[in-house]
Design a protein around this motif. Sequence first.
Motif, PDB file in Angstrom:
ATOM      1  N   LEU A  19     -21.354 -38.892 -24.952  1.00 18.50           N
ATOM      2  CA  LEU A  19     -21.011 -40.303 -24.801  1.00 18.50           C
ATOM      3  C   LEU A  19     -21.725 -41.175 -25.831  1.00 18.50           C
ATOM      4  CD1 LEU A  19     -21.078 -40.593 -20.905  1.00 18.50           C
ATOM      5  CD2 LEU A  19     -19.066 -40.759 -22.370  1.00 18.50           C
ATOM      6  N   THR A  20     -22.597 -40.577 -26.638  1.00 13.59           N
ATOM      7  CA  THR A  20     -23.360 -41.369 -27.602  1.00 13.59           C
ATOM      8  C   THR A  20     -23.275 -40.850 -29.036  1.00 13.59           C
ATOM      9  OG1 THR A  20     -25.349 -40.091 -27.048  1.00 13.59           O
ATOM     10  CG2 THR A  20     -25.029 -42.179 -25.892  1.00 13.59           C
ATOM     11  N   GLU A  21     -22.976 -39.589 -29.213  1.00 18.66           N
ATOM     12  CA  GLU A  21     -22.883 -39.008 -30.553  1.00 18.66           C
ATOM     13  C   GLU A  21     -21.440 -38.595 -30.824  1.00 18.66           C
ATOM     14  OE1 GLU A  21     -24.650 -35.262 -33.216  1.00 18.66           O
ATOM     15  OE2 GLU A  21     -25.272 -35.562 -31.126  1.00 18.66           O
ATOM     16  N   TYR A  22     -20.855 -39.097 -31.916  1.00 12.24           N
ATOM     17  CA  TYR A  22     -19.458 -38.767 -32.171  1.00 12.24           C
ATOM     18  C   TYR A  22     -19.305 -37.291 -32.505  1.00 12.24           C
ATOM     19  CZ  TYR A  22     -14.766 -38.379 -33.896  1.00 12.24           C
ATOM     20  OH  TYR A  22     -13.472 -37.968 -34.071  1.00 12.24           O
ATOM     21  N   THR A  23     -18.555 -36.597 -31.672  1.00 10.40           N
ATOM     22  CA  THR A  23     -18.236 -35.188 -31.867  1.00 10.40           C
ATOM     23  C   THR A  23     -16.844 -34.951 -31.307  1.00 10.40           C
ATOM     24  OG1 THR A  23     -20.558 -34.628 -31.446  1.00 10.40           O
ATOM     25  CG2 THR A  23     -18.982 -32.815 -31.437  1.00 10.40           C
ATOM     26  N   ARG A  24     -15.970 -34.335 -32.096  1.00  8.30           N
ATOM     27  CA  ARG A  24     -14.652 -34.025 -31.561  1.00  8.30           C
ATOM     28  C   ARG A  24     -14.745 -32.913 -30.522  1.00  8.30           C
ATOM     29  NH1 ARG A  24      -9.765 -32.928 -35.593  1.00  8.30           N
ATOM     30  NH2 ARG A  24      -8.695 -32.518 -33.621  1.00  8.30           N
ATOM     31  N   ARG A  25     -14.005 -33.074 -29.460  1.00  4.80           N
ATOM     32  CA  ARG A  25     -13.930 -32.046 -28.423  1.00  4.80           C
ATOM     33  C   ARG A  25     -13.384 -30.759 -29.032  1.00  4.80           C
ATOM     34  NH1 ARG A  25      -9.056 -31.134 -25.498  1.00  4.80           N
ATOM     35  NH2 ARG A  25      -9.336 -29.707 -23.721  1.00  4.80           N
ATOM     36  N   LYS A  26     -14.054 -29.645 -28.762  1.00  2.00           N
ATOM     37  CA  LYS A  26     -13.639 -28.354 -29.281  1.00  2.00           C
ATOM     38  C   LYS A  26     -12.442 -27.844 -28.485  1.00  2.00           C
ATOM     39  CE  LYS A  26     -14.187 -24.786 -32.008  1.00  2.00           C
ATOM     40  NZ  LYS A  26     -13.950 -24.913 -33.459  1.00  2.00           N
ATOM     41  N   THR A  27     -11.366 -27.492 -29.190  1.00  2.00           N
ATOM     42  CA  THR A  27     -10.169 -26.986 -28.527  1.00  2.00           C
ATOM     43  C   THR A  27      -9.738 -25.665 -29.154  1.00  2.00           C
ATOM     44  OG1 THR A  27      -8.479 -27.915 -30.013  1.00  2.00           O
ATOM     45  CG2 THR A  27      -9.397 -29.384 -28.335  1.00  2.00           C
ATOM     46  N   ILE A  28      -8.817 -25.002 -28.493  1.00  2.00           N
ATOM     47  CA  ILE A  28      -8.158 -23.863 -29.115  1.00  2.00           C
ATOM     48  C   ILE A  28      -7.180 -24.398 -30.161  1.00  2.00           C
ATOM     49  CG2 ILE A  28      -8.339 -22.484 -27.019  1.00  2.00           C
ATOM     50  CD1 ILE A  28      -5.307 -22.972 -26.603  1.00  2.00           C
ATOM     51  N   SER A  29      -6.732 -23.534 -31.042  1.00  2.00           N
ATOM     52  CA  SER A  29      -5.724 -23.917 -32.039  1.00  2.00           C
ATOM     53  C   SER A  29      -4.344 -23.508 -31.542  1.00  2.00           C
ATOM     54  CB  SER A  29      -6.015 -23.241 -33.383  1.00  2.00           C
ATOM     55  OG  SER A  29      -7.247 -23.686 -33.910  1.00  2.00           O
ATOM     56  N   VAL A  30      -3.368 -24.367 -31.813  1.00  2.00           N
ATOM     57  CA  VAL A  30      -1.989 -24.114 -31.403  1.00  2.00           C
ATOM     58  C   VAL A  30      -1.112 -24.072 -32.643  1.00  2.00           C
ATOM     59  CG1 VAL A  30       0.002 -25.052 -30.154  1.00  2.00           C
ATOM     60  CG2 VAL A  30      -2.287 -25.138 -29.125  1.00  2.00           C
ATOM     61  N   ARG A  31      -0.324 -23.008 -32.771  1.00  2.00           N
ATOM     62  CA  ARG A  31       0.582 -22.856 -33.911  1.00  2.00           C
ATOM     63  C   ARG A  31       1.839 -23.701 -33.682  1.00  2.00           C
ATOM     64  NH1 ARG A  31       2.802 -18.116 -33.531  1.00  2.00           N
ATOM     65  NH2 ARG A  31       2.025 -17.747 -31.427  1.00  2.00           N
ATOM     66  N   GLY A 268      -5.733 -48.000 -25.493  1.00  2.00           N
ATOM     67  CA  GLY A 268      -5.642 -46.693 -24.841  1.00  2.00           C
ATOM     68  C   GLY A 268      -6.054 -45.548 -25.735  1.00  2.00           C
ATOM     69  N   ILE A 269      -5.399 -45.428 -26.887  1.00  2.00           N
ATOM     70  CA  ILE A 269      -5.648 -44.298 -27.788  1.00  2.00           C
ATOM     71  C   ILE A 269      -7.043 -44.388 -28.400  1.00  2.00           C
ATOM     72  CG2 ILE A 269      -4.900 -43.183 -29.923  1.00  2.00           C
ATOM     73  CD1 ILE A 269      -2.045 -44.225 -29.239  1.00  2.00           C
ATOM     74  N   GLY A 270      -7.411 -45.570 -28.862  1.00  2.00           N
ATOM     75  CA  GLY A 270      -8.706 -45.742 -29.519  1.00  2.00           C
ATOM     76  C   GLY A 270      -9.873 -45.441 -28.606  1.00  2.00           C
ATOM     77  N   THR A 271      -9.766 -45.831 -27.338  1.00  2.00           N
ATOM     78  CA  THR A 271     -10.841 -45.556 -26.381  1.00  2.00           C
ATOM     79  C   THR A 271     -11.116 -44.062 -26.286  1.00  2.00           C
ATOM     80  OG1 THR A 271     -10.354 -47.540 -25.079  1.00  2.00           O
ATOM     81  CG2 THR A 271     -11.506 -45.749 -23.941  1.00  2.00           C
ATOM     82  N   LEU A 272     -10.064 -43.256 -26.277  1.00  2.00           N
ATOM     83  CA  LEU A 272     -10.229 -41.795 -26.192  1.00  2.00           C
ATOM     84  C   LEU A 272     -10.731 -41.205 -27.507  1.00  2.00           C
ATOM     85  CD1 LEU A 272      -6.968 -41.132 -24.179  1.00  2.00           C
ATOM     86  CD2 LEU A 272      -9.302 -40.900 -23.300  1.00  2.00           C
ATOM     87  N   LEU A 273     -10.207 -41.701 -28.622  1.00  2.00           N
ATOM     88  CA  LEU A 273     -10.673 -41.216 -29.925  1.00  2.00           C
ATOM     89  C   LEU A 273     -12.162 -41.469 -30.110  1.00  2.00           C
ATOM     90  CD1 LEU A 273      -7.725 -42.377 -32.236  1.00  2.00           C
ATOM     91  CD2 LEU A 273      -8.260 -40.023 -31.565  1.00  2.00           C
ATOM     92  N   GLU A 274     -12.654 -42.590 -29.603  1.00  2.00           N
ATOM     93  CA  GLU A 274     -14.078 -42.909 -29.713  1.00  2.00           C
ATOM     94  C   GLU A 274     -14.948 -41.816 -29.099  1.00  2.00           C
ATOM     95  OE1 GLU A 274     -16.072 -45.647 -30.877  1.00  2.00           O
ATOM     96  OE2 GLU A 274     -14.285 -46.058 -32.067  1.00  2.00           O
ATOM     97  N   ASP A 275     -14.446 -41.178 -28.060  1.00  2.00           N
ATOM     98  CA  ASP A 275     -15.210 -40.134 -27.378  1.00  2.00           C
ATOM     99  C   ASP A 275     -14.849 -38.737 -27.853  1.00  2.00           C
ATOM    100  OD1 ASP A 275     -16.863 -41.739 -25.802  1.00  2.00           O
ATOM    101  OD2 ASP A 275     -15.344 -41.962 -24.243  1.00  2.00           O
ATOM    102  N   GLY A 276     -14.151 -38.642 -28.988  1.00  2.00           N
ATOM    103  CA  GLY A 276     -13.849 -37.343 -29.568  1.00  2.00           C
ATOM    104  C   GLY A 276     -12.675 -36.624 -28.945  1.00  2.00           C
ATOM    105  N   ARG A 306     -16.728 -40.946 -39.330  1.00  2.00           N
ATOM    106  CA  ARG A 306     -17.555 -41.520 -38.261  1.00  2.00           C
ATOM    107  C   ARG A 306     -18.930 -40.860 -38.172  1.00  2.00           C
ATOM    108  NH1 ARG A 306     -16.632 -44.584 -33.677  1.00  2.00           N
ATOM    109  NH2 ARG A 306     -15.364 -45.747 -35.171  1.00  2.00           N
ATOM    110  N   ALA A 307     -18.979 -39.580 -38.357  1.00  2.00           N
ATOM    111  CA  ALA A 307     -20.269 -38.882 -38.308  1.00  2.00           C
ATOM    112  C   ALA A 307     -20.711 -38.526 -39.732  1.00  2.00           C
ATOM    113  CB  ALA A 307     -20.136 -37.610 -37.467  1.00  2.00           C
ATOM    114  N   GLN A 470     -21.972 -47.804 -36.941  1.00  2.00           N
ATOM    115  CA  GLN A 470     -20.613 -47.363 -37.217  1.00  2.00           C
ATOM    116  C   GLN A 470     -19.940 -46.864 -35.939  1.00  2.00           C
ATOM    117  OE1 GLN A 470     -20.470 -44.533 -40.402  1.00  2.00           O
ATOM    118  NE2 GLN A 470     -18.233 -44.489 -40.501  1.00  2.00           N
ATOM    119  N   HIS A 471     -20.727 -46.336 -35.027  1.00  2.00           N
ATOM    120  CA  HIS A 471     -20.248 -45.873 -33.722  1.00  2.00           C
ATOM    121  C   HIS A 471     -20.526 -46.984 -32.707  1.00  2.00           C
ATOM    122  CE1 HIS A 471     -18.553 -42.686 -31.447  1.00  2.00           C
ATOM    123  NE2 HIS A 471     -19.648 -42.245 -30.857  1.00  2.00           N
TER     124      HIS A 471
END
Length: 672
Positions: A19-31, A268-276, A306-307, A470-471
């Motif tokens: 909630l404080t350090e910008y990091t994208r959520r780790k996901t699986i990759s989809v083809r 809506g979208i920006g709020t979620l992007l802020e949290d990765g 951002r980071a 910046q964050h």
Amino acid sequence: MTTTAALSDVKSKLYCPSLTEYTRRKTISVRIGDVPMGSDYPIRVQSMTTVDTMDTKGSVEQVIRMVEAGCEYVRITAPSVKEAQNLENIRKELRQRGIQVPLIADIHFTPNAAELAARIVEKVRINPGNYADRKRFELIDYTDASYAAELERIREKFIPLIKICKEYGTAMRIGTNHGSLSDRILSRYGDTPLGMVESALEFLRICEEFNYSDIVLSMKSSNTQVMVQAYRLLVQRLDEEGLKPYPLHLGVTEAGEAEDGRIKSAVGIGTLLEDGLGDTVRVSLTEAPENEAPVARDLIERYTTRAPHAFIPPIEQVPIDPFQHSRRETREVLNIGGSNVPRIIADYSRLTVEQHEDLRSIGHFFLPVPDKWRMNDQGADYIYSGSTPVPFMLPNGLKEIINYKEWLGHPDKVHTFPLLTTAEWQDSQPGEVSPVLNFICGDIHTFDNAFLSGLGNNPNVILVLRSDNQHAMPEMRRLFFRLIQLDLQVPVVVQRSFPARLGDKMVLYSATDIGGLLIDGLGDGLILTPEYLAEADKSEKLKIFSTYNSVGFGILQAARTRMSKTEYISCPSCGRTLFDLQETTAMIRKHTEHLKGVKIGIMGCIVNGPGEMADADYGYVGMGKDKIALYRGQQVIKRSVTASKAVDELIGLIKEDGRWIDPEAIEEPFPA
């Protein structure tokens, strides 16, 4: 609280890496064709065609324009088998022209169309609310056994599509829409973010049973609070159940058009992007689809750099519920905080106010005859004049804030209020500040624990919170958490500053940074400050102030915290649309834009209505060629109204409910 308990509390409410350090959520990759999606790849841009899918040439030409505008995926509706079959012609023509963009078939109600499309295109989108169910708006009392039987019925309908997708290497989006939840889900979970999440998970569990994981998930709503809560809850539930971390497709449905549509999308979208959170973005505007891609790109590009950012103290305890909106409890200071709607403070500190006309930009205008002030629905609540106080008496609906040094020498300390730095506040004596209202500006560093402890629950203080990080949004949120943990109920006004030359990006950035706080009930007002105005003349500055004022009110409305105008929940159009959405929306807006707080849904077809306009008071829905259905809430009131009469019939419906006001009775808007 023990360390173990604190960690447990954080985990139970955690929906993102930090909630404080910008990091994208780790996901699986989809083809998805040659453009994979997931956290190992850039956040992708996509949109949807509006041309009839049976118009091969028109569809191909529009797809090309969308790709040129920046789309990395293109979605095309396939409402029946014939449209699904024509996807092959569209795809073939695109490939012959050298366009390799992955195509996505959009499916509602028709499993047979999905099964055909999955053999042709790179990805299919299904809506779990209507893939195996018809919506009748019935409340059904299920036993556990009868509910399990329903799940088995869904399973049998869904398994063939899974097998085809596995065989052909086709990806799938399980895309829940708030407005089209099945009667089954509504009966068990209600019209809630939890219902949205469970709607997708029922289908996802079947996919995992068959080891099929080329899946993207989405939780869309036209209500930004519901949308954000649903995505957060989805991520938390995936982790809780031990399911794979699937990529997320972000979008706000029926965001609307122009400035309002962009603000709502960003909240809506920006709020979620802020949290990765988020791996692909679709901005749904009631405009040409090629207009959507640049907006999505502008939202996304902030996070490419951002980071790293300035350090923000980590969260040891989450003092709010991120899955349910609740406004932070504050005391009332004059008309700010408490149960008051968030206030708008217009920053005029870079302009010398000389005449009454200078205040038209913020919704206040003086009428020589009858010698009175008038205010429109977007009249600012306060004006910050900096070091140059306004030289005339302001209208009753507008209060003035001036810098502390100038306030000390100002003859009228009753109708003006000081803005102090933290140092000025600490150095002041009791008789040297306002006994009614004082604004103290600072950031997370100057509003440290020592300062806040000294401030206590002073009854006449409001904090003005800024950030140079910046964050910025997470840093400001961290300060709100500090206030809650210290049990300080001081109201907080959020201030963000952006260069005037940013143009549309200012709209998106401010809506993200401030809207992301309001979504969680944080903030009692806002100040949008235009920067770098030295080269602008006075008339240009006033136009800029008008824009910033309008954007401020738009953010409050999009975050559902203050309604100041009519809200239009209009879908972005697609090949299913039965009338010209842009033209119709403009026509309805022309006749109804003065109805403050009324929500009108404008849907091109029955797929997007009435369900998708779940929050609307009234609905205008295409049901056939030249035929419109009119709704009150989710109940159809009139069917098969000819298009030429539909707007008048809609107005008649609003009048029947006593919600109509003649335009002449409304304050004049500020002329752009």
